[in-house]
Design an enzyme around this catalytic site. Structure first.
Site, PDB file in Angstrom:
ATOM      1  N   GLU A 127     -19.208  -9.300 -65.458  1.00 30.99           N
ATOM      2  CA  GLU A 127     -18.304 -10.426 -65.701  1.00 30.99           C
ATOM      3  C   GLU A 127     -18.758 -11.313 -66.844  1.00 30.99           C
ATOM      4  O   GLU A 127     -17.967 -12.080 -67.399  1.00 30.99           O
ATOM      5  CB  GLU A 127     -18.130 -11.265 -64.421  1.00 30.99           C
ATOM      6  N   ASP A 171     -16.546  -5.643-107.434  1.00 30.22           N
ATOM      7  CA  ASP A 171     -16.397  -5.849-108.871  1.00 30.22           C
ATOM      8  C   ASP A 171     -17.801  -6.025-109.442  1.00 30.22           C
ATOM      9  O   ASP A 171     -18.772  -6.125-108.692  1.00 30.22           O
ATOM     10  CB  ASP A 171     -15.529  -7.079-109.127  1.00 30.22           C
ATOM     11  N   ASP A 225     -13.367 -11.939-105.503  1.00 28.42           N
ATOM     12  CA  ASP A 225     -13.170 -13.395-105.499  1.00 28.42           C
ATOM     13  C   ASP A 225     -11.915 -13.841-106.228  1.00 28.42           C
ATOM     14  O   ASP A 225     -11.686 -15.035-106.406  1.00 28.42           O
ATOM     15  CB  ASP A 225     -14.381 -14.093-106.111  1.00 28.42           C
ATOM     16  N   ASN A 243     -25.742   0.782 -58.777  1.00 30.85           N
ATOM     17  CA  ASN A 243     -25.604  -0.034 -57.566  1.00 30.85           C
ATOM     18  C   ASN A 243     -24.348   0.334 -56.776  1.00 30.85           C
ATOM     19  O   ASN A 243     -24.351   0.309 -55.544  1.00 30.85           O
ATOM     20  CB  ASN A 243     -25.566  -1.514 -57.942  1.00 30.85           C
ATOM     21  N   ASP A 302     -28.276 -12.387 -64.255  1.00 30.87           N
ATOM     22  CA  ASP A 302     -27.494 -12.783 -65.434  1.00 30.87           C
ATOM     23  C   ASP A 302     -28.319 -13.570 -66.447  1.00 30.87           C
ATOM     24  O   ASP A 302     -28.006 -13.571 -67.644  1.00 30.87           O
ATOM     25  CB  ASP A 302     -26.284 -13.632 -65.014  1.00 30.87           C
TER      26      ASP A 302
END
Length: 854
Positions: free
Chosen positions: A285, A327, A594, A662, A691
């Site tokens: 999550e 360029d 540019d 798991n 986490d």
């Protein structure tokens, strides 16, 4: 203030009166009042989420809502402890996600503020420059080639004013805008007297009265459709596809676990909470937050090196590029253009040619460019004055003619006007039928043409950029156009020198070592491009010009684009065509430019790169903006991009494999363990603690081997990774189950306490093992990653011994020998994972393993 009719049906005076404005613009006081009334000139769809919106977004996950539903059930059943624990963990997880995303969002906002679009506005009878977000209805703005149009408005004055409206109308060719009236029912594409937010000026100049800003503009009306049409990056699509796959597997196993629990007559509420907690615990999550944090951390790191990221997803693409198109001016060369000579047709220095060049450069008002600046600087040094000259007209530069014309009266109300044109040698010569000879002139013959062409080639091969200069005298008239650029006299040459940057060859070699091919795509003539290419180590033997490109079919270009390293005399549409040909062959392309002529290619490229001093349309089209026009800076950005990409993939790969393992373990445990292997609150606590190190992955060190080649999302490899390392995790979970049930005959609380520690420690350990392809002891993790991992590991081992806290979560102290066996299982798991990692990478990527000396 109100407009009763569509503004494009009104005259300039009528609209100004309706807006409470005038041709001289607004006063600062009135502008501030209107800004407070109408708000900033922004389209809501492009604004970032507010802090409140970011916080609420954390609760939009269906799994979080299910978890809150479970907490509600616990409250109804007066199971206060479980309800409070679930709510605290949910709040903790969402606050963690919010804090990380908010910090990332703020970092991006600060970076974007440095690149805010500027606009020239008439305020208090003066032309000032301010942020486009401060524009209000009634403002008068000045637009020129290269500008993005900052609002919807009526054209008051225009000179060769061409606007590209593809963003709104889909029309790829520029449209000329002129003052006038248009019918009320005219479609947007037919409103030739109006300009619109989000379009760009291709050539010419104009004065515009702003009628609508922000949410009132045409762009705002279709912003939702534009947003919906945005294409997700390959990485985003990969994450989404894999998320769907993981979710389907998760839902199937969760339903299986819940059904088995019901068949074994376990308590309904406990089984429901267990299934809900399992769903949350098995879902990555934090993936959106981790991706956001990792990318924003990469963006901040790149900003410190002078690389500003306008779109975070471009970092992933930057790490994947294998072709750089650029360029030469200012990138490969120093960008300090010097006028080396003003020569007559014979090649001798000429004061008259210098004077004519100064007239053209001093009086042009279109695109600012280094060539004109070099001419003016030399004219000032030579003290060439332009007395008694009156500018009559200007025919602006464009990328088809490739020349600029200035018309002047040399003495007051002269009966004759002088036309002075300079530009690309070939296009200037094409205008001429005569040639200057001292103070006289004569017809231009074939021998002259051959001699002039040879001189141009020789100087180009010496590294000079050569412009041509021609003149014509005509009977005076009010206005001039392109048709007057004929029958001219060739006056001479202007030679410009822009030396190569020091060590640019080494930079190109470094890019090549990183697996990135460099290609020059230039509008300059082939001789100059060939000279520069050869000097920096590119293959100049296979050069393609714009004229040759026009005669080449797409199928042939797909092959030629790969093998050609220098493209010369290329126009804007051809630049885009080259980029798309390379993409068709599977290359990830970065384009660096540019100018106005670079915008189509910047938009088409996987990563558009521009510089802070670029014209508006180039800078706003680009994904990444360099504060210095330097390929070394871009090379650092590529390495940073690859590092960021690698850290993002670490979280995806490690989390999904651990979660998959798991899931399988829980499913098997449900069949053979006579009680719930973990309580719902224990699963949630496990998920919450694991986490913390995951967030730190964004700051982790990355092995050098991971930045030496382009990175791509590979869903097949991630799936294989998940299966291999997930099943290894499951195997050691089963060993743990066997030891606890059949050796120690552990009851519910002891089983859950032991497996909680083993499960959490294996999740922590796998992060340190699988974060690198090297042996884990040869690759040092980031300080925050290893310190947070160590801290959580200590907490995991200590929890069952923490008295009242332990009791709240249903833990009990472990006997020392059982704790020792649990730690031994974790150590064995680390060794097995390390061995499996070597075999996995050796089989899937032997070259990478050899490079890493494994």
């Amino acid at each position: 203030m109100g407009i009763s009719s569509p503004y494009w049906t009104l005259s300039a005076d009528e609209l100004a009166k309706a807006l409470g404005s005038q041709s001289r613009g607004l006063t600062s006081r009135i502008a501030e009042e209107r800004l407070a009334k109408y708000g900033e000139n922004r389209v809501r769809a492009t604004q970032q989420a507010s802090p409140v919106r970011l916080l609420l977004r954390q609760y939009e996950s269906p799994l979080v809502l299910i978890l809150l539903f479970g907490a509600g059930i616990s409250l109804v059943l007066r199971d206060w402890a479980d309800a409070i624990i679930i709510l605290l963990i949910v709040i903790g997880s969402t606050v963690l996600g919010f804090s990380q995303e908010y910090r990332a969002s703020e970092a991006v906002r600060r970076l974007r503020a440095r690149l805010a679009l500027k606009v020239r506005v008439l305020r208090d009878d003066q032309v000032i420059t301010l942020d486009a977000s401060k524009l209000v209805p009634g403002d008068v703005i000045m637009l020129a080639a290269g500008n993005l149009v900052p609002g919807d408005g009526l054209v008051l004055e225009a000179r060769d004013f061409l606007v590209t409206e593809a963003a709104l109308t889909g029309e790829s060719f520029p449209v000329e805008k002129t003052p006038g009236l248009v019918a009320a029912d005219a479609p947007l594409a037919a409103r030739r007297n109006a300009v619109f937010l989000g379009t760009s000026v291709r050539s010419g100049t104009a004065k515009v009265l702003v009628a609508r800003t922000g949410e009132m503009t045409e762009l705002a009306a279709i912003a939702k459709n534009i947003a919906a049409a945005d294409q997700a990056t390959d990485f985003e699509r990969g994450v989404r596809r894999f998320g769907y796959l993981l979710t389907r597997i998760m839902m199937a196993i969760v339903l299986f676990v819940f059904t088995v629990n019901m068949m074994q007559h376990r308590p309904l509420i406990d089984s429901l909470l267990f299934a809900v907690a399992l769903a949350v615990g098995l879902t990555p999550e934090l993936l959106p937050a981790i991706v956001s944090v990792t990318l924003s951390a990469g963006a901040q790191r790149m900003a410190r090196r002078g690389v500003l990221v306008r779109r975070l997803t471009a970092i992933e693409n930057l790490g994947a590029i294998d072709v750089l198109c650029t360029d030469k001016t200012g990138t490969l060369t120093k960008g300090i253009v010097e006028l080396d000579g003003a020569l007559d047709p014979s090649g001798a220095n000429s004061t008259e040619v210098m004077r004519l060049a100064a007239i053209n450069a001093r009086l042009e008002t279109g695109i600012e460019n280094p060539l004109d600046a070099a001419i003016v600087e030399r004219a000032d040094r030579l003290q060439i004055a332009l007395r008694d000259l009156k500018k009559i007209d200007e025919i602006p530069y464009d990328f088809v003619r490739k020349r600029l014309t200035i018309v002047v009266a040399e003495t007051g109300e002269s009966a004759e006007h002088l036309i002075v044109t300079k530009g690309a040698f070939d296009t200037v010569l094409a205008c001429c039928d005569r040639i200057a000879c001292g103070e006289a002139e004569r017809p231009l013959v074939d021998d002259d043409l051959e001699r002039l062409q040879r001189f141009n080639s020789e100087k180009g091969n010496d590294g000079f950029r050569v412009l041509g200069l021609c003149t014509r005298r005509l009977t005076a008239k009010p206005h001039y156009d392109r048709a007057d650029e004929t029958g001219m006299v060739f006056e001479g040459f202007l030679l410009f020198l822009d030396p190569l940057k020091e060590n640019i060859g080494a930079t190109i070699a470094e890019l090549r070592r990183l697996g990135i091919a460099t290609k020059i795509i230039s509008g300059d003539n082939r001789h100059v491009a060939e000279h520069v290419g050869r000097a920096i180590g590119l293959d100049a033997s296979c050069l393609l010009t714009g004229q040759q490109l026009n005669a080449t079919r797409d199928e042939a270009l797909w092959h030629l684009a790969e093998v050609t390293e220098i493209f010369a005399e290329i126009d804007p549409q051809q630049k885009e065509r080259i980029v798309r040909a390379l993409q068709h062959r599977g290359h990830a392309v970065a384009y660096m430019g540019d100018g106005i002529n670079d915008a189509p290619a910047l938009h088409a490229a996987d990563v558009g790169v521009s510089v802070d001093q670029a014209v508006d349309v180039a800078r706003e089209t680009a994904d990444i903006v360099l504060l210095e026009r330097d390929l070394d800076v871009l090379t650092d950005g590529v390495i940073d991009g690859r590092r960021t990409f690698a850290n993002t993939l670490k979280y995806v790969a490690i989390t999904t494999s651990a979660n998959f393992g798991n899931m399988i373990s829980m499913a098997i445990a449900t069949l053979f363990v006579p009680f719930l292997p973990l309580l719902a609150k224990q699963i949630l606590l496990n998920n919450f603690l694991s986490d913390f190190p995951s967030v730190a992955i964004s700051t982790d060190n990355v092995d050098a081997a991971m930045t030496e080649s382009a990175q791509r999302w590979d869903i097949d490899r991630i799936r294989s990774f998940m299966l291999v390392f997930g099943l290894i995790s499951t195997a050691f979970d089963l060993v743990t189950f066997f030891v606890l049930l059949h050796v120690f005959h552990a009851q519910e609380a002891l089983f859950q306490s032991t497996w909680f520690i083993v499960s959490l420690l294996t999740e922590l350990a796998v992060v340190l093992v699988l974060r690198t392809r090297l042996p884990c002891w040869k690759s040092r993790p980031g300080t925050l990653l290893w310190s947070s991992t160590a801290a959580v590991a200590i907490v995991a081992i200590a929890l069952p011994y923490m008295g009242s806290v332990s009791a709240v979560f249903g833990f009990m102290p472990l006997p020392p020998h059982l704790l020792g066996i649990g730690l031994a299982i974790v150590a064995a798991y680390i060794c097995a994972t390390e061995l499996a990692k070597r075999r996995f990478y050796r089989a899937s990527d032997p070259e990478a393993i050899r490079a890493a000396n494994i």
